[in-house]
Scaffold this active site. Structure first.
Site, PDB file in Angstrom:
ATOM      1  N   HIS A  76      17.289  16.436 -27.457  1.00  0.00           N
ATOM      2  CA  HIS A  76      15.883  16.089 -27.319  1.00  0.00           C
ATOM      3  C   HIS A  76      15.107  17.496 -26.885  1.00  0.00           C
ATOM      4  O   HIS A  76      15.716  18.147 -26.085  1.00  0.00           O
ATOM      5  CB  HIS A  76      15.433  14.704 -26.422  1.00  0.00           C
ATOM      6  CG  HIS A  76      16.044  15.004 -25.066  1.00  0.00           C
ATOM      7  ND1 HIS A  76      15.431  15.678 -24.075  1.00  0.00           N
ATOM      8  CD2 HIS A  76      17.171  14.607 -24.499  1.00  0.00           C
ATOM      9  CE1 HIS A  76      16.443  15.551 -22.905  1.00  0.00           C
ATOM     10  NE2 HIS A  76      17.410  14.660 -23.124  1.00  0.00           N
TER      11      HIS A  76
ATOM     12  N   GLU B 104      26.259  17.938 -21.109  1.00  0.00           N
ATOM     13  CA  GLU B 104      24.772  18.442 -21.410  1.00  0.00           C
ATOM     14  C   GLU B 104      24.425  19.576 -21.112  1.00  0.00           C
ATOM     15  O   GLU B 104      24.410  20.031 -19.590  1.00  0.00           O
ATOM     16  CB  GLU B 104      23.857  17.285 -21.156  1.00  0.00           C
ATOM     17  CG  GLU B 104      22.512  17.496 -21.352  1.00  0.00           C
ATOM     18  CD  GLU B 104      21.571  16.245 -20.978  1.00  0.00           C
ATOM     19  OE1 GLU B 104      21.751  15.482 -20.011  1.00  0.00           O
ATOM     20  OE2 GLU B 104      20.509  16.171 -21.168  1.00  0.00           O
TER      21      GLU B 104
ATOM     22  N   ASP C  98      17.951  19.342 -17.296  1.00  0.00           N
ATOM     23  CA  ASP C  98      18.683  18.051 -17.896  1.00  0.00           C
ATOM     24  C   ASP C  98      20.223  18.402 -18.179  1.00  0.00           C
ATOM     25  O   ASP C  98      20.438  18.786 -19.220  1.00  0.00           O
ATOM     26  CB  ASP C  98      18.090  17.332 -18.766  1.00  0.00           C
ATOM     27  CG  ASP C  98      18.459  16.009 -19.331  1.00  0.00           C
ATOM     28  OD1 ASP C  98      19.337  15.583 -18.644  1.00  0.00           O
ATOM     29  OD2 ASP C  98      18.018  15.541 -20.362  1.00  0.00           O
TER      30      ASP C  98
ATOM     31  N   ASP D  79      24.616  12.853 -14.613  1.00  0.00           N
ATOM     32  CA  ASP D  79      23.383  13.566 -15.249  1.00  0.00           C
ATOM     33  C   ASP D  79      22.313  13.542 -14.436  1.00  0.00           C
ATOM     34  O   ASP D  79      21.689  12.520 -13.853  1.00  0.00           O
ATOM     35  CB  ASP D  79      23.194  12.401 -16.437  1.00  0.00           C
ATOM     36  CG  ASP D  79      22.063  13.060 -17.398  1.00  0.00           C
ATOM     37  OD1 ASP D  79      21.108  13.924 -17.042  1.00  0.00           O
ATOM     38  OD2 ASP D  79      21.808  12.234 -18.475  1.00  0.00           O
TER      39      ASP D  79
ATOM     40  N   ASP E 226       0.786  -1.289  -0.003  1.00  0.00           N
ATOM     41  CA  ASP E 226       0.136   0.045   0.103  1.00  0.00           C
ATOM     42  C   ASP E 226       0.967   1.354  -0.016  1.00  0.00           C
ATOM     43  O   ASP E 226       0.547   2.209   0.249  1.00  0.00           O
ATOM     44  CB  ASP E 226      -1.172   0.042   1.226  1.00  0.00           C
ATOM     45  CG  ASP E 226      -0.325  -0.015   2.670  1.00  0.00           C
ATOM     46  OD1 ASP E 226       0.923  -0.335   2.470  1.00  0.00           O
ATOM     47  OD2 ASP E 226      -0.881   0.105   3.555  1.00  0.00           O
TER      48      ASP E 226
ATOM     49  N   HIS F 184      24.207   7.668 -28.850  1.00  0.00           N
ATOM     50  CA  HIS F 184      22.738   8.111 -28.707  1.00  0.00           C
ATOM     51  C   HIS F 184      22.710   9.764 -29.673  1.00  0.00           C
ATOM     52  O   HIS F 184      23.762  10.043 -30.084  1.00  0.00           O
ATOM     53  CB  HIS F 184      22.378   8.548 -27.353  1.00  0.00           C
ATOM     54  CG  HIS F 184      23.328   9.333 -26.617  1.00  0.00           C
ATOM     55  ND1 HIS F 184      23.622  10.768 -26.837  1.00  0.00           N
ATOM     56  CD2 HIS F 184      24.275   9.059 -25.406  1.00  0.00           C
ATOM     57  CE1 HIS F 184      24.448  11.060 -25.883  1.00  0.00           C
ATOM     58  NE2 HIS F 184      25.059  10.204 -24.890  1.00  0.00           N
TER      59      HIS F 184
ATOM     60  N   HIS G  98      12.004  14.151 -21.338  1.00  0.00           N
ATOM     61  CA  HIS G  98      12.190  14.133 -23.129  1.00  0.00           C
ATOM     62  C   HIS G  98      10.717  14.559 -23.450  1.00  0.00           C
ATOM     63  O   HIS G  98       9.647  13.825 -23.296  1.00  0.00           O
ATOM     64  CB  HIS G  98      12.419  12.595 -23.546  1.00  0.00           C
ATOM     65  CG  HIS G  98      13.513  11.968 -22.986  1.00  0.00           C
ATOM     66  ND1 HIS G  98      13.885  10.710 -23.018  1.00  0.00           N
ATOM     67  CD2 HIS G  98      14.726  12.784 -22.780  1.00  0.00           C
ATOM     68  CE1 HIS G  98      15.148  10.513 -22.524  1.00  0.00           C
ATOM     69  NE2 HIS G  98      15.564  11.576 -22.117  1.00  0.00           N
TER      70      HIS G  98
ATOM     71  N   ARG H 274      30.139  12.659 -21.123  1.00  0.00           N
ATOM     72  CA  ARG H 274      29.082  13.137 -21.917  1.00  0.00           C
ATOM     73  C   ARG H 274      28.918  14.822 -21.211  1.00  0.00           C
ATOM     74  O   ARG H 274      29.120  15.099 -20.053  1.00  0.00           O
ATOM     75  CB  ARG H 274      27.720  12.774 -21.514  1.00  0.00           C
ATOM     76  CG  ARG H 274      26.630  13.321 -22.067  1.00  0.00           C
ATOM     77  CD  ARG H 274      25.187  12.455 -22.368  1.00  0.00           C
ATOM     78  NE  ARG H 274      24.512  12.237 -20.754  1.00  0.00           N
ATOM     79  CZ  ARG H 274      24.637  10.757 -20.414  1.00  0.00           C
ATOM     80  NH1 ARG H 274      25.357   9.891 -21.124  1.00  0.00           N
ATOM     81  NH2 ARG H 274      24.161  10.581 -19.375  1.00  0.00           N
TER      82      ARG H 274
ATOM     83  N   GLU I 221      23.801  17.378 -26.031  1.00  0.00           N
ATOM     84  CA  GLU I 221      24.405  16.347 -25.192  1.00  0.00           C
ATOM     85  C   GLU I 221      25.244  15.273 -25.777  1.00  0.00           C
ATOM     86  O   GLU I 221      25.003  14.071 -25.832  1.00  0.00           O
ATOM     87  CB  GLU I 221      23.379  15.705 -24.260  1.00  0.00           C
ATOM     88  CG  GLU I 221      22.330  15.074 -24.910  1.00  0.00           C
ATOM     89  CD  GLU I 221      21.336  14.510 -23.888  1.00  0.00           C
ATOM     90  OE1 GLU I 221      21.697  13.680 -23.161  1.00  0.00           O
ATOM     91  OE2 GLU I 221      20.138  14.737 -23.885  1.00  0.00           O
TER      92      GLU I 221
ATOM     93  N   TYR J 164      31.562   7.180 -25.499  1.00  0.00           N
ATOM     94  CA  TYR J 164      31.811   5.974 -24.404  1.00  0.00           C
ATOM     95  C   TYR J 164      32.643   5.025 -25.101  1.00  0.00           C
ATOM     96  O   TYR J 164      32.302   4.427 -26.204  1.00  0.00           O
ATOM     97  CB  TYR J 164      30.537   5.532 -23.999  1.00  0.00           C
ATOM     98  CG  TYR J 164      29.353   6.679 -23.912  1.00  0.00           C
ATOM     99  CD1 TYR J 164      28.943   7.233 -22.756  1.00  0.00           C
ATOM    100  CD2 TYR J 164      28.631   7.140 -25.014  1.00  0.00           C
ATOM    101  CE1 TYR J 164      28.406   8.100 -22.333  1.00  0.00           C
ATOM    102  CE2 TYR J 164      27.646   8.184 -25.057  1.00  0.00           C
ATOM    103  CZ  TYR J 164      27.601   8.892 -23.658  1.00  0.00           C
ATOM    104  OH  TYR J 164      26.566   9.827 -23.401  1.00  0.00           O
TER     105      TYR J 164
ATOM    106  N   HIS K  13      22.038   4.327 -19.006  1.00  0.00           N
ATOM    107  CA  HIS K  13      20.968   4.582 -17.949  1.00  0.00           C
ATOM    108  C   HIS K  13      21.301   3.875 -16.656  1.00  0.00           C
ATOM    109  O   HIS K  13      20.755   3.416 -15.883  1.00  0.00           O
ATOM    110  CB  HIS K  13      19.489   3.835 -18.464  1.00  0.00           C
ATOM    111  CG  HIS K  13      18.931   4.622 -19.512  1.00  0.00           C
ATOM    112  ND1 HIS K  13      18.000   4.338 -20.527  1.00  0.00           N
ATOM    113  CD2 HIS K  13      19.238   5.922 -20.061  1.00  0.00           C
ATOM    114  CE1 HIS K  13      17.656   5.102 -21.277  1.00  0.00           C
ATOM    115  NE2 HIS K  13      18.303   6.239 -21.001  1.00  0.00           N
TER     116      HIS K  13
HETATM  117  N1  GLY Z   1      18.625  12.610 -18.405  1.00  0.00           N
HETATM  118  C1  GLY Z   1      18.198  11.988 -19.699  1.00  0.00           C
HETATM  119  C2  GLY Z   1      18.982  12.591 -20.998  1.00  0.00           C
HETATM  120  O1  GLY Z   1      19.772  13.036 -20.709  1.00  0.00           O
HETATM  121  O2  GLY Z   1      18.324  12.413 -21.952  1.00  0.00           O
HETATM  122 MN    MN Z   2      20.386  14.083 -19.079  1.00  0.00          MN
HETATM  123 MN    MN Z   3      18.994  14.747 -21.863  1.00  0.00          MN
END
Ligand code: GLY
Ligand code: MN
Ligand code: MN
Length: 435
Positions: free
Chosen positions: A351, A405, A268, A257, A37, A347, A358, A403, A381, A385, A240
């Site tokens: 976005h 971003e 982000d 991140d 619950d 990637h 996103h 990365r 970003e 890698y 991730h």
């Molecule tokens: N934190 C998710 C991305 O960078 O898209």
């Molecule tokens: Mn991010």
């Molecule tokens: Mn992002």
């Protein structure tokens, strides 16, 4: 804070787009149980929040466009002294009208009984099917009942139109107040990253850095806009990575991140920095490649440029840099043409960003990459890698993930980097970590 007037303006804009023969139904997010619950912290559905500012569960908005403007009916929970003692205050139907400016409000328990009447003289229903199959089933049931009864005596809807196209087009373009909220969200995320860089020491655990990020978010009355990624060493190569439970080793990089959510709006940000405060030679070399790719890509964020030009620019600079460092072989044009860069640049470069990390909005129009327009906000970003298993690459690079971003608003002039308050040059990072 976004004001009631802005929410009302959004609702009338959507009603104008849908037209007077329509009815628009938008539902609040369902509460989600974590286990037994215990519930997950409640987060309102972004479409519902965008149109109402109403953050309670068990609610539904029905918008009834007329020739000019229209009427908005809210179904929500009733006041309930006992439940409020357990779970906190509710607006109730009176509060929904008084505080949120809906034309009328009814208890959500009456929705099934009242909704058919609200639908029956409309030609089409705007609604996002799929979010709540049980409700969708009811809706389809009402439509078939109407169809059986109609016999041209009254108009009944015979079409369910996806709401997301028109609504998400609106959400893609941020108003001045939305950009202000996003700047506040950026300030808090910058402070979190700054704190992480300042406290980081070899031997700490990723979890301790994770806790520092949450400390900044929570003490600024923000949520994390997604589970932060705190990846030391090769964990940075897991895109991730959220377990955040490893030791931070001397000589490794740390990729963080993490973004805040302020008034529903996300930031982000990713930064990558040396755990011991000093970049090694190879770390510097690869970092400079990612940074150059990011800066060049940010330069492309301007009105009139296609969205994919940002990605293509980042990929070109990153690939050229990887060839120069000997991480990749062959010519630049061949590496781009044959997409060899995808082994290490896995990637996309960004976005849309807004109420959702996103965020919504089409990336292509008529088969072509969308052209950037003022009011859009996106992330830039790039990341490289090199997995530990990349035996074709010299071992000095293996297990390195970098990365960088930032969040960027498109303006009439040059790109507006709304996360520029947290440093990213090697000198600035080293100076901050030494301070
Ligand atoms: N934190 C998710 C991305 O960078 O898209
Ligand atoms: Mn991010
Ligand atoms: Mn992002």
């Amino acid at each position: 804070m976004i004001k009631q007037k802005e929410y009302a303006k959004r609702r009338s804009q959507l009603m104008d787009i849908a037209g007077s023969g329509s009815v628009i139904i938008v539902r609040a997010a369902a509460e989600k149980i974590r286990n037994r619950d215990a519930a997950y912290p409640y987060r309102q559905d972004s479409d519902f929040l965008y149109l109402s500012g109403f953050s309670e569960p068990e609610a539904m908005m029905v918008l009834l466009p007329q020739d000019k403007g229209g009427e908005v009916i809210m179904f929500c929970r009733e006041r309930d002294a006992l439940r409020e003692m357990w779970d906190g205050p509710r607006a109730g139907t009176e509060g929904a009208v008084a505080q949120y400016g809906f034309d009328e409000a009814f208890p959500i328990s009456e929705a099934a009984q009242r909704l058919p009447d609200l639908l029956h003289d409309r030609e089409r229903i705007y609604h996002d099917l799929g979010k709540d199959p049980e409700f969708d089933q009811n809706l389809i049931g009402w439509l078939s009942e109407f169809k059986a009864k109609t016999r041209k005596k009254f108009l009944a809807p015979d079409e369910i139109v996806a709401l997301d196209h028109s609504l998400h087009e609106m959400r893609l373009f941020k108003s001045r107040t939305e950009i202000t909220a996003m700047r506040k969200s950026a300030r808090v995320a910058e402070a979190a990253h700054r704190r992480a860089m300042q406290v980081c020491r070899p031997g700490m655990n990723e979890a301790e850095i994770h806790a520092e990020l949450l400390h900044t978010f929570t003490s600024n009355q923000c949520e994390a806009s997604y589970v932060p990624i705190v990846g030391g060493g090769a964990n940075a190569c897991v895109l991730h990575y959220i377990s955040n439970r490893d030791t931070l080793n001397d000589g490794d990089l740390l990729l963080i991140d993490a973004g805040a959510e302020y008034d529903g709006y996300a930031s982000d940000i990713t930064r990558t920095f040396p755990i011991n405060g000093k970049f090694s030679g190879p770390q510097k070399d690869l970092y400079e490649v990612v940074l150059a790719a990011q800066l060049k890509a940010i330069d492309e964020v301007r009105e009139g440029n296609p969205w994919d030009q940002v990605h293509e620019t980042a990929v070109r600079v990153a690939t050229e840099g990887m060839i120069d460092l000997g991480i990749m072989t062959g010519s630049l044009e061949e590496a781009l043409e044959e997409e060899h860069f995808k082994d290490y640049y896995v990637h996309n470069t960004g976005h849309w960003l807004g109420l959702d990390v996103h965020d919504v909005g089409e990336y292509e129009v008529d088969g072509h990459s969308r052209v950037l327009e003022p009011g859009m906000v996106l992330t830039v970003e790039p990341g490289i890698y090199i997995p530990e298993t990349a035996m074709a690459v010299n071992e000095i690079w293996r297990g390195m993930g970098i990365r960088i971003e930032d969040n960027v608003a498109v303006t009439r002039d040059e790109a507006d980097v709304i996360t520029s308050g947290i440093c990213k040059s090697i000198d600035d990072i080293e100076a901050l970590m030494a301070s």
